[in-house]
Design a protein around this motif. Structure first.
Motif, PDB file in Angstrom:
ATOM      1  N   TYR A  64       0.876  -1.011   0.100  1.00 14.10           N
ATOM      2  CA  TYR A  64       0.071  -0.060  -0.113  1.00 14.10           C
ATOM      3  C   TYR A  64       0.758   1.168  -0.109  1.00 14.10           C
ATOM      4  O   TYR A  64       1.620   1.577   0.896  1.00 14.10           O
ATOM      5  CB  TYR A  64      -0.970   0.235   1.456  1.00 14.10           C
ATOM      6  N   GLU A  65       0.744   1.964  -1.127  1.00 14.93           N
ATOM      7  CA  GLU A  65       1.733   3.186  -1.226  1.00 14.93           C
ATOM      8  C   GLU A  65       1.428   4.254  -0.254  1.00 14.93           C
ATOM      9  O   GLU A  65       0.153   4.762  -0.136  1.00 14.93           O
ATOM     10  CB  GLU A  65       1.311   3.869  -2.534  1.00 14.93           C
ATOM     11  N   GLY A  66       2.596   4.726   0.383  1.00 21.67           N
ATOM     12  CA  GLY A  66       2.581   5.906   1.217  1.00 21.67           C
ATOM     13  C   GLY A  66       1.989   5.602   2.532  1.00 21.67           C
ATOM     14  O   GLY A  66       1.445   6.431   3.286  1.00 21.67           O
ATOM     15  N   LEU A  67       1.765   4.171   3.046  1.00 24.39           N
ATOM     16  CA  LEU A  67       1.047   3.962   4.281  1.00 24.39           C
ATOM     17  C   LEU A  67       1.909   4.599   5.419  1.00 24.39           C
ATOM     18  O   LEU A  67       1.154   5.237   6.374  1.00 24.39           O
ATOM     19  CB  LEU A  67       1.474   2.303   4.579  1.00 24.39           C
ATOM     20  N   GLU A  68       3.304   4.872   5.565  1.00 24.92           N
ATOM     21  CA  GLU A  68       3.930   5.449   6.572  1.00 24.92           C
ATOM     22  C   GLU A  68       3.358   6.939   6.820  1.00 24.92           C
ATOM     23  O   GLU A  68       3.270   7.462   7.901  1.00 24.92           O
ATOM     24  CB  GLU A  68       5.475   5.429   6.507  1.00 24.92           C
ATOM     25  N   THR A  69       3.373   7.621   5.750  1.00 24.49           N
ATOM     26  CA  THR A  69       2.980   9.092   5.610  1.00 24.49           C
ATOM     27  C   THR A  69       1.408   9.259   6.299  1.00 24.49           C
ATOM     28  O   THR A  69       1.121  10.010   6.754  1.00 24.49           O
ATOM     29  CB  THR A  69       3.484   9.823   4.200  1.00 24.49           C
ATOM     30  N   LEU A  70       0.783   8.204   5.557  1.00 25.11           N
ATOM     31  CA  LEU A  70      -0.543   8.043   5.731  1.00 25.11           C
ATOM     32  C   LEU A  70      -0.814   8.024   7.481  1.00 25.11           C
ATOM     33  O   LEU A  70      -1.593   8.797   7.936  1.00 25.11           O
ATOM     34  CB  LEU A  70      -1.281   7.096   5.235  1.00 25.11           C
ATOM     35  N   LEU A  71      -0.194   7.126   8.112  1.00 24.72           N
ATOM     36  CA  LEU A  71      -0.297   6.879   9.403  1.00 24.72           C
ATOM     37  C   LEU A  71       0.179   8.031  10.311  1.00 24.72           C
ATOM     38  O   LEU A  71      -0.751   8.440  11.187  1.00 24.72           O
ATOM     39  CB  LEU A  71       0.406   5.803   9.897  1.00 24.72           C
ATOM     40  N   SER A  72       1.011   8.815   9.902  1.00 20.37           N
ATOM     41  CA  SER A  72       1.639  10.026  10.381  1.00 20.37           C
ATOM     42  C   SER A  72       0.574  10.898  10.278  1.00 20.37           C
ATOM     43  O   SER A  72       0.403  11.721  11.325  1.00 20.37           O
ATOM     44  CB  SER A  72       2.929  10.412   9.714  1.00 20.37           C
ATOM     45  N   ASN A  73       0.084  11.242   9.077  1.00 21.77           N
ATOM     46  CA  ASN A  73      -1.025  12.262   9.105  1.00 21.77           C
ATOM     47  C   ASN A  73      -2.324  11.894   9.819  1.00 21.77           C
ATOM     48  O   ASN A  73      -3.047  13.003  10.084  1.00 21.77           O
ATOM     49  CB  ASN A  73      -1.322  12.404   7.546  1.00 21.77           C
ATOM     50  N   MET A  74      -2.615  10.650  10.052  1.00 26.26           N
ATOM     51  CA  MET A  74      -3.835  10.353  10.581  1.00 26.26           C
ATOM     52  C   MET A  74      -3.483  10.617  12.073  1.00 26.26           C
ATOM     53  O   MET A  74      -4.344  11.166  12.743  1.00 26.26           O
ATOM     54  CB  MET A  74      -4.134   8.650  10.228  1.00 26.26           C
ATOM     55  N   TRP A  75      -2.474  10.259  12.437  1.00 22.64           N
ATOM     56  CA  TRP A  75      -2.008  10.767  14.068  1.00 22.64           C
ATOM     57  C   TRP A  75      -2.508  12.076  14.355  1.00 22.64           C
ATOM     58  O   TRP A  75      -2.963  12.668  14.943  1.00 22.64           O
ATOM     59  CB  TRP A  75      -0.621  10.145  14.276  1.00 22.64           C
ATOM     60  N   ASP A  76      -1.395  12.959  13.358  1.00 22.94           N
ATOM     61  CA  ASP A  76      -1.579  14.241  13.310  1.00 22.94           C
ATOM     62  C   ASP A  76      -3.151  14.835  13.271  1.00 22.94           C
ATOM     63  O   ASP A  76      -3.562  15.912  14.139  1.00 22.94           O
ATOM     64  CB  ASP A  76      -0.940  14.809  12.297  1.00 22.94           C
ATOM     65  N   THR A  77      -3.923  14.266  12.503  1.00 19.83           N
ATOM     66  CA  THR A  77      -5.401  14.713  12.340  1.00 19.83           C
ATOM     67  C   THR A  77      -6.178  14.205  13.452  1.00 19.83           C
ATOM     68  O   THR A  77      -6.931  15.172  14.041  1.00 19.83           O
ATOM     69  CB  THR A  77      -6.032  13.976  11.103  1.00 19.83           C
TER      70      THR A  77
END
Length: 196
Positions: free
Chosen positions: A24-37
């Motif tokens: 799944y592309e960009g999962l690490e960034t997605l997780l980081s963005n979800m925590w921030d959100t």
């Protein structure tokens, strides 16, 4: 990066979500963005559909509940240290006593209702390293997980309240869909061309 949270009425909140894999592309960034959100909105959980992605992914950090003096010391300690990512989760079993607790949701701001759920769950899921785990959780921890798990199944907490309460909330829910609500975090409203 803080992402807009999808508001009640958006079709993505009603989808049964799809599994993802390690590609799944960009999962690490997605997780980081979800925590921030999630933290920006003072949430204790956030599911991918709430940011517009119909995938089986949610996260939970129950540490804010650790301040609750109505809980036992043991319960507060358990909640204080609980921060997890759940990928491709399946609740295997829900058992125990049904109990009501006042729930809210970042996608449904300014509405809180008592929701009855069983107090113990057994869940199978992958962590962010795509390692499988099977755990049993109970009490408030189980409830937060059940609430977020419902999101990846296309279920909202308002689906679990009485039809009378649903009728009473209809106007408020319509206003949320139209963006006629004050929120202090970024949201995307289904009946507005641009979220705010």
């Amino acid at each position: 990066m803080i992402l807009p949270i999808v508001a009640y009425g958006d079709p993505v909140l009603r989808k049964v979500c799809s599994d993802i894999d390690q590609e799944y592309e960009g999962l690490e960034t997605l997780l980081s963005n979800m925590w921030d959100t999630m933290y920006n909105a003072n949430g204790v959980g956030l599911a991918a559909p709430q940011i517009g992605l119909p995938i089986r992914l949610f996260m939970v950090d129950t540490s804010p509940f650790a301040e609750d003096e109505d809980l036992t010391v043991e319960e507060r300690e358990q909640l204080a240290g609980f921060k997890k990512v759940f990928i491709n989760a399946t609740i295997i079993e829900e058992t125990g006593t049904n109990w009501a607790f006042n729930e809210g949701c970042l996608s449904i701001p300014d509405i809180r209702e008592d929701v009855s759920r069983q107090d113990t769950i057994n869940i199978r899921y992958m962590d962010e390293e795509f390692k499988w785990h099977t755990h049993t959780y109970d009490g408030l921890l189980a409830r937060v997980i059940q609430h977020e798990y419902d999101h990846i199944e296309g279920i909202l907490f308002t689906d679990k309240i009485s039809s009378l309460k649903k009728r009473l909330l209809k106007g408020k829910l319509t206003n949320i869909t139209k963006g006629k609500i004050q929120v202090d975090y970024k949201m995307r409203f289904p009946m507005l061309k641009k979220g705010r």
